[in-house]
Design an enzyme around this catalytic site. Structure first.
Site, mmCIF file in Angstrom:
data_model
loop_
_atom_site.group_PDB
_atom_site.id
_atom_site.type_symbol
_atom_site.label_atom_id
_atom_site.label_comp_id
_atom_site.label_asym_id
_atom_site.label_seq_id
_atom_site.Cartn_x
_atom_site.Cartn_y
_atom_site.Cartn_z
ATOM 1 N N ARG A 54 13.466 19.374 -6.614
ATOM 2 C CA ARG A 54 12.194 19.819 -7.181
ATOM 3 C C ARG A 54 11.096 18.773 -7.133
ATOM 4 O O ARG A 54 9.976 19.061 -6.722
ATOM 5 C CB ARG A 54 12.372 20.203 -8.664
ATOM 6 N N LYS A 83 19.091 -1.704 4.844
ATOM 7 C CA LYS A 83 19.313 -2.996 5.530
ATOM 8 C C LYS A 83 19.071 -4.155 4.576
ATOM 9 O O LYS A 83 19.054 -5.309 4.980
ATOM 10 C CB LYS A 83 18.353 -3.122 6.712
ATOM 11 N N HIS A 132 10.482 10.019 -16.786
ATOM 12 C CA HIS A 132 10.222 11.018 -15.739
ATOM 13 C C HIS A 132 8.938 11.755 -16.169
ATOM 14 O O HIS A 132 8.972 12.916 -16.550
ATOM 15 C CB HIS A 132 11.424 11.969 -15.649
HETATM 16 N N1 CP Z 1 13.922 18.125 -12.552
HETATM 17 C C1 CP Z 1 14.137 17.256 -11.546
HETATM 18 O O1 CP Z 1 13.765 16.085 -11.596
HETATM 19 O O2 CP Z 1 14.776 17.818 -10.467
HETATM 20 P P1 CP Z 1 15.128 17.049 -9.129
HETATM 21 O O3 CP Z 1 16.147 15.987 -9.469
HETATM 22 O O4 CP Z 1 15.664 18.106 -8.198
HETATM 23 O O5 CP Z 1 13.859 16.419 -8.616
#
Ligand code: CP
Length: 309
Positions: A54, A83, A132
């Protein structure tokens, strides 16, 4: 040259800026044609040292839908990191090629180190168990669209609250809005870290911990499910013991409010049974779609581009 604006954590954005991003994302959803060429000539690099579906693809789809271009890699193995190249050197080089970078890295703090090495904006697309921020923006946009407000909501956070970076950031963001209450639903080993509980206490937000989602289901406006993060466990035995502790299925939703919404950052493993997918309260695929639009809004903000009046 002015220092670039980086988004490492959701706390890098003021409440006003978050509200503005949500507003722009909603305008993009309503009027996509107004934005289709707005980033013509601009380039986004997606540097993913850790797997993603995503986040990486929605960033790329976002830039393409704004008329810009994308380049990057989807795993460390297909870059010179394999590397032995450092993140700092990679960023220093890629910063010469593009206007903005979204990066994911398994090491906490890697995006901060990266941001010191380039003059283009860095967006943290996930760093280990840390932050995140664009997932949090995605969650906020989804909640605003579905509930009409970010205030006065009772949010159940369920599953791996220890390693789940999305729930830590979501709490930090929701604490800015009035009247929000938290219900923490997890096994003992995967409880919310103390520093997050302290943040809730400092903000005066009510919270409680429970062991079973059934006990609190009728109270919730939002049930935010999370995956047990296999990649963050030190041994397989612990993961296997805890996996499947909390599985949401249709039967468990019987006592839930008619207008409760079910969120999940995805990917899911087995924590939401597929028989829930057709329930009108299941919003996790809509949530993934919102991720594209909020990332479009964020790219525009960091590049200093606005829709013409
Ligand atoms: N929600 C989310 O971060 O999904 P992915 O790990 O697929 O990016």
């Amino acid at each position: 040259m002015e220092a670039p604006r980086n988004i490492i954590n959701i706390t890098d954005l003021s409440t006003e800026e978050i509200d503005e991003l949500i507003g722009v994302a909603q305008d993009i959803m309503a009027n996509p044609a107004d934005y289709q060429d707005i980033c013509h000539g601009k380039q986004l690099a997606t540097l993913f040292f850790e797997p993603s579906t995503r986040t990486r693809l929605s960033f790329e789809s976002a830039m393409l839908s704004l008329g810009g271009a994308t380049l990057g890699f989807s795993e460390a193995q297909s870059s010179s990191a394999s590397k032995g190249e450092s993140v700092s050197d990679t960023i220093r080089v890629v910063g010469n090629y593009v206007d903005i970078i979204a990066m994911r890295h398994p090491k906490e703090g890697a995006p901060i180190a990266a941001a010191m090495k380039t003059v283009v904006p860095i967006i943290n697309a996930g760093d280990g168990g840390h932050f995140h921020p664009t997932q949090t923006l995605t969650d906020l946009l989804t909640i605003k669209r579905q509930k009409g407000t970010l205030e006065g909501l009772t949010i159940g956070l369920c599953g791996d609250l220890k390693f789940g970076r999305t729930v830590h950031s979501l709490v930090a963001a929701m604490l800015r809005y009035k009247g929000v209450k938290f219900v923490l639903i997890s096994p003992d080993e995967l409880k919310m870290p103390d520093y997050v509980k302290e943040e809730m206490d400092e903000a005066g937000a009510p919270w409680k911990e429970v062991a079973h989602m059934e006990d609190v289901m009728p109270e919730l406006d939002i049930l935010y499910m999370t995956r047990i993060q296999k990649e963050r466990f030190f041994n397989e035995e612990d993961y296997l013991r805890l996996k499947g502790t909390f599985i949401l299925n249709r039967a468990k939703l019987k006592t839930a409010k008619e207008d409760m919404i079910i969120l999940h950052p995805l990917p899911r493993v087995d924590e939401i049974s597929v028989d829930v997918d057709d329930d009108p309260r299941a919003m996790y695929f809509t949530q993934a779609l919102c991720g594209k639009y909020i990332r479009m809004a964020l790219i525009l903000k960091l590049l200093g581009i606005r829709k013409e009046a």
